[in-house]
Design a protein around this motif. Structure first.
Motif, PDB file in Angstrom:
ATOM      1  N   PHE A   1       4.815  16.039  17.844  1.00 18.30           N
ATOM      2  CA  PHE A   1       4.024  16.602  16.741  1.00 18.30           C
ATOM      3  C   PHE A   1       3.558  15.523  15.777  1.00 18.30           C
ATOM      4  CE2 PHE A   1       3.760  18.136  12.373  1.00 18.30           C
ATOM      5  CZ  PHE A   1       2.650  18.967  12.506  1.00 18.30           C
ATOM      6  N   SER A   2       4.455  14.565  15.497  1.00 25.58           N
ATOM      7  CA  SER A   2       4.077  13.529  14.528  1.00 25.58           C
ATOM      8  C   SER A   2       4.294  12.150  15.135  1.00 25.58           C
ATOM      9  CB  SER A   2       4.886  13.679  13.249  1.00 25.58           C
ATOM     10  OG  SER A   2       6.255  13.478  13.514  1.00 25.58           O
ATOM     11  N   VAL A   3       3.497  11.197  14.672  1.00 25.65           N
ATOM     12  CA  VAL A   3       3.584   9.819  15.155  1.00 25.65           C
ATOM     13  C   VAL A   3       3.775   8.905  13.952  1.00 25.65           C
ATOM     14  CG1 VAL A   3       2.434   7.989  16.456  1.00 25.65           C
ATOM     15  CG2 VAL A   3       2.058  10.375  17.083  1.00 25.65           C
ATOM     16  N   TYR A   4       4.808   8.053  14.036  1.00 22.92           N
ATOM     17  CA  TYR A   4       5.139   7.150  12.934  1.00 22.92           C
ATOM     18  C   TYR A   4       4.863   5.721  13.384  1.00 22.92           C
ATOM     19  CZ  TYR A   4       7.873  11.231  11.409  1.00 22.92           C
ATOM     20  OH  TYR A   4       8.261  12.490  11.039  1.00 22.92           O
ATOM     21  N   GLU A   5       4.010   5.022  12.648  1.00 16.96           N
ATOM     22  CA  GLU A   5       3.604   3.677  13.065  1.00 16.96           C
ATOM     23  C   GLU A   5       3.656   2.669  11.923  1.00 16.96           C
ATOM     24  OE1 GLU A   5      -0.016   4.489  16.143  1.00 16.96           O
ATOM     25  OE2 GLU A   5      -0.067   5.519  14.219  1.00 16.96           O
ATOM     26  N   LEU A   6       3.911   1.413  12.300  1.00 17.93           N
ATOM     27  CA  LEU A   6       3.791   0.287  11.373  1.00 17.93           C
ATOM     28  C   LEU A   6       2.572  -0.525  11.795  1.00 17.93           C
ATOM     29  CD1 LEU A   6       5.426  -1.011   8.958  1.00 17.93           C
ATOM     30  CD2 LEU A   6       6.227  -2.670  10.650  1.00 17.93           C
ATOM     31  N   LEU A   7       1.675  -0.765  10.839  1.00 13.48           N
ATOM     32  CA  LEU A   7       0.441  -1.507  11.121  1.00 13.48           C
ATOM     33  C   LEU A   7       0.411  -2.787  10.296  1.00 13.48           C
ATOM     34  CD1 LEU A   7      -2.145   1.433  10.648  1.00 13.48           C
ATOM     35  CD2 LEU A   7      -0.879   0.855  12.728  1.00 13.48           C
ATOM     36  N   ASN A   8      -0.289  -3.801  10.817  1.00 15.20           N
ATOM     37  CA  ASN A   8      -0.635  -4.955   9.996  1.00 15.20           C
ATOM     38  C   ASN A   8      -1.691  -4.535   8.978  1.00 15.20           C
ATOM     39  OD1 ASN A   8       0.859  -7.283  11.049  1.00 15.20           O
ATOM     40  ND2 ASN A   8      -0.248  -6.868  12.949  1.00 15.20           N
ATOM     41  N   THR A   9      -1.926  -5.387   7.976  1.00  8.60           N
ATOM     42  CA  THR A   9      -2.929  -5.039   6.967  1.00  8.60           C
ATOM     43  C   THR A   9      -4.338  -5.017   7.569  1.00  8.60           C
ATOM     44  OG1 THR A   9      -2.849  -7.344   6.271  1.00  8.60           O
ATOM     45  CG2 THR A   9      -1.616  -5.762   4.947  1.00  8.60           C
TER      46      THR A   9
ATOM     47  N   GLU B   1      -6.375  23.996  13.260  1.00  7.84           N
ATOM     48  CA  GLU B   1      -6.302  23.986  11.798  1.00  7.84           C
ATOM     49  C   GLU B   1      -7.606  24.422  11.146  1.00  7.84           C
ATOM     50  OE1 GLU B   1      -3.913  20.792   9.943  1.00  7.84           O
ATOM     51  OE2 GLU B   1      -3.887  19.905  11.942  1.00  7.84           O
ATOM     52  N   GLY B   2      -8.424  25.165  11.871  1.00  5.10           N
ATOM     53  CA  GLY B   2      -9.647  25.721  11.290  1.00  5.10           C
ATOM     54  C   GLY B   2     -10.574  24.622  10.803  1.00  5.10           C
ATOM     55  N   THR B   3     -11.028  24.729   9.550  1.00  5.55           N
ATOM     56  CA  THR B   3     -11.929  23.695   9.014  1.00  5.55           C
ATOM     57  C   THR B   3     -11.189  22.386   8.749  1.00  5.55           C
ATOM     58  OG1 THR B   3     -11.566  24.574   6.800  1.00  5.55           O
ATOM     59  CG2 THR B   3     -13.531  25.335   7.950  1.00  5.55           C
ATOM     60  N   ASN B   4      -9.867  22.433   8.685  1.00  8.13           N
ATOM     61  CA  ASN B   4      -9.041  21.216   8.548  1.00  8.13           C
ATOM     62  C   ASN B   4      -9.519  20.339   7.388  1.00  8.13           C
ATOM     63  OD1 ASN B   4      -6.907  19.550   9.183  1.00  8.13           O
ATOM     64  ND2 ASN B   4      -7.906  18.562  10.917  1.00  8.13           N
ATOM     65  N   ARG B   5      -9.626  20.935   6.224  1.00  5.97           N
ATOM     66  CA  ARG B   5     -10.101  20.227   5.028  1.00  5.97           C
ATOM     67  C   ARG B   5      -9.196  19.055   4.676  1.00  5.97           C
ATOM     68  NH1 ARG B   5     -10.707  23.805  -0.361  1.00  5.97           N
ATOM     69  NH2 ARG B   5     -12.381  24.703   0.900  1.00  5.97           N
ATOM     70  N   TYR B   6      -7.904  19.216   4.911  1.00  2.00           N
ATOM     71  CA  TYR B   6      -6.948  18.188   4.487  1.00  2.00           C
ATOM     72  C   TYR B   6      -6.563  17.278   5.651  1.00  2.00           C
ATOM     73  CZ  TYR B   6      -6.550  21.372   0.497  1.00  2.00           C
ATOM     74  OH  TYR B   6      -6.810  22.172  -0.571  1.00  2.00           O
ATOM     75  N   THR B   7      -6.429  16.005   5.332  1.00  2.00           N
ATOM     76  CA  THR B   7      -6.192  14.970   6.333  1.00  2.00           C
ATOM     77  C   THR B   7      -4.878  15.182   7.094  1.00  2.00           C
ATOM     78  OG1 THR B   7      -5.852  12.603   6.644  1.00  2.00           O
ATOM     79  CG2 THR B   7      -5.127  13.513   4.565  1.00  2.00           C
ATOM     80  N   ASN B   8      -4.876  14.727   8.338  1.00  2.00           N
ATOM     81  CA  ASN B   8      -3.654  14.795   9.144  1.00  2.00           C
ATOM     82  C   ASN B   8      -2.953  13.442   9.212  1.00  2.00           C
ATOM     83  OD1 ASN B   8      -4.065  17.473   9.561  1.00  2.00           O
ATOM     84  ND2 ASN B   8      -4.614  17.300  11.718  1.00  2.00           N
ATOM     85  N   ALA B   9      -3.349  12.515   8.351  1.00  2.00           N
ATOM     86  CA  ALA B   9      -2.691  11.211   8.321  1.00  2.00           C
ATOM     87  C   ALA B   9      -2.358  10.848   6.883  1.00  2.00           C
ATOM     88  CB  ALA B   9      -3.598  10.148   8.925  1.00  2.00           C
ATOM     89  N   VAL B  10      -1.247  10.154   6.723  1.00  2.00           N
ATOM     90  CA  VAL B  10      -0.893   9.642   5.399  1.00  2.00           C
ATOM     91  C   VAL B  10      -0.407   8.223   5.608  1.00  2.00           C
ATOM     92  CG1 VAL B  10       1.490  10.510   5.484  1.00  2.00           C
ATOM     93  CG2 VAL B  10       0.405  10.134   3.274  1.00  2.00           C
ATOM     94  N   GLU B  11      -0.717   7.336   4.674  1.00  2.00           N
ATOM     95  CA  GLU B  11      -0.236   5.965   4.824  1.00  2.00           C
ATOM     96  C   GLU B  11       0.020   5.334   3.473  1.00  2.00           C
ATOM     97  OE1 GLU B  11      -3.593   4.543   7.237  1.00  2.00           O
ATOM     98  OE2 GLU B  11      -4.201   3.331   5.513  1.00  2.00           O
ATOM     99  N   THR B  12       0.817   4.268   3.499  1.00  2.00           N
ATOM    100  CA  THR B  12       1.107   3.518   2.290  1.00  2.00           C
ATOM    101  C   THR B  12       1.420   2.087   2.685  1.00  2.00           C
ATOM    102  OG1 THR B  12       2.374   3.546   0.225  1.00  2.00           O
ATOM    103  CG2 THR B  12       3.607   3.968   2.238  1.00  2.00           C
ATOM    104  N   SER B  13       1.310   1.180   1.723  1.00  2.00           N
ATOM    105  CA  SER B  13       1.660  -0.213   2.009  1.00  2.00           C
ATOM    106  C   SER B  13       3.150  -0.425   1.765  1.00  2.00           C
ATOM    107  CB  SER B  13       0.826  -1.154   1.134  1.00  2.00           C
ATOM    108  OG  SER B  13       0.975  -0.785  -0.215  1.00  2.00           O
ATOM    109  N   ILE B  14       3.699  -1.405   2.488  1.00  2.00           N
ATOM    110  CA  ILE B  14       5.125  -1.708   2.330  1.00  2.00           C
ATOM    111  C   ILE B  14       5.321  -3.208   2.529  1.00  2.00           C
ATOM    112  CG2 ILE B  14       5.651  -1.279   4.776  1.00  2.00           C
ATOM    113  CD1 ILE B  14       8.232   0.007   2.620  1.00  2.00           C
TER     114      ILE B  14
END
Ligand SMILES: [Zn+2]
Length: 245
Positions: A127-135, A212-225
């Motif tokens: 259901f969910s995917v957790y990833e670490l990305l470079n900048t 999710e119908g019109t899916n107004r809200y994003t399915n991804a969230v991210e932050t810097s660390i």
């Protein structure tokens, strides 16, 4: 003296007993993602504030036979460095997410369920995917996929919960399903990742399982660390595994 001590214990107990989530969640996040008319469908979105606020890096010992090893939630046994966080999946559509019971022969998501032996219940796979990305957004630690059992944890908006749980899964409109950072797998294994600045990304409904119908809200969230030097000591958490979700 004893009376004072008793009072002190009571105050501390009260502080511990009131879950911070229960009081904090209905404020600005509810205003960011109000429930809207989505044709009676759910719209799933991650609470971005709780995701950032609860994020931490710890070391943890993983033994052969633990659920984390069985579920492939870390790269190996021994001490691993873990970046962990809370994922609250809010349903901000005007319809409940109804996932239901795996044993129902007419369940539309039957193919997406998988039995989680450590948990004793079914999850919706990947259901969910957790990833670490470079900048520069290239992937450093690829997709740890977390299975979910959907339930009502706390309210953001709207009214009473319809009482979804791991046996009959779902999320009531206006409610959130709380995957807290102490749960097994609620992390990215960053063992050996060099010191530097990175991006933590969570994607939900990653396999497109739910409409999710019109899916107004994003399915991804991210932050810097900022990841510290691997040789630098961080808090060690060797408390018992939590697999109750
Ligand atoms: Zn579970």
């Amino acid at each position: 003296m004893n009376k004072l001590k008793g009072l002190f214990v009571i105050i501390i107990t009260l502080l511990v007993v009131i879950p911070p989530a229960a009081i904090s969640q209905r404020t600005s996040v509810s205003r960011l993602f109000p429930v809207y008319n989505n044709g009676g469908k759910s719209d799933l979105v991650v609470d971005p504030q709780r995701f950032v606020a609860q994020m931490e890096i710890i070391d943890r010992l993983f033994n052969e036979g633990s659920c984390a090893i069985q579920e492939g939630a870390v790269g190996g046994t021994g001490y691993r460095r873990i970046l962990r966080f809370d994922t609250v999946v809010m349903n901000s559509g005007d319809g409940d997410l109804v996932v239901g019971d795996r044993s129902d022969p007419n369940n539309p998501y039957a193919d997406a369920f998988e039995f989680a032996p450590c948990h004793g219940h079914y999850h919706i796979r990947d259901f969910s995917v957790y990833e670490l990305l470079n900048t520069d957004r290239t992937v450093v630690v690829a997709g740890h996929k977390q299975g979910f059992c959907f339930e009502d944890s706390f309210k953001y908006d709207g009214g009473k919960a319809n009482g979804y749980n791991c046996a009959f899964q779902g999320i009531t409109s206006g409610w959130g399903d709380w995957y807290y950072k102490q749960l097994t797998g609620q992390w990215i294994d960053i063992t050996g990742v060099p010191e530097g600045d990175y991006i933590v990304r969570v994607r939900i409904n990653a396999a497109g399982t739910f409409d999710e119908g019109t899916n107004r809200y994003t399915n991804a969230v991210e932050t810097s660390i900022h990841v510290p030097d691997p040789r630098k000591k961080v808090t060690i958490d060797n408390s018992a595994e939590i697999i109750d979700k």
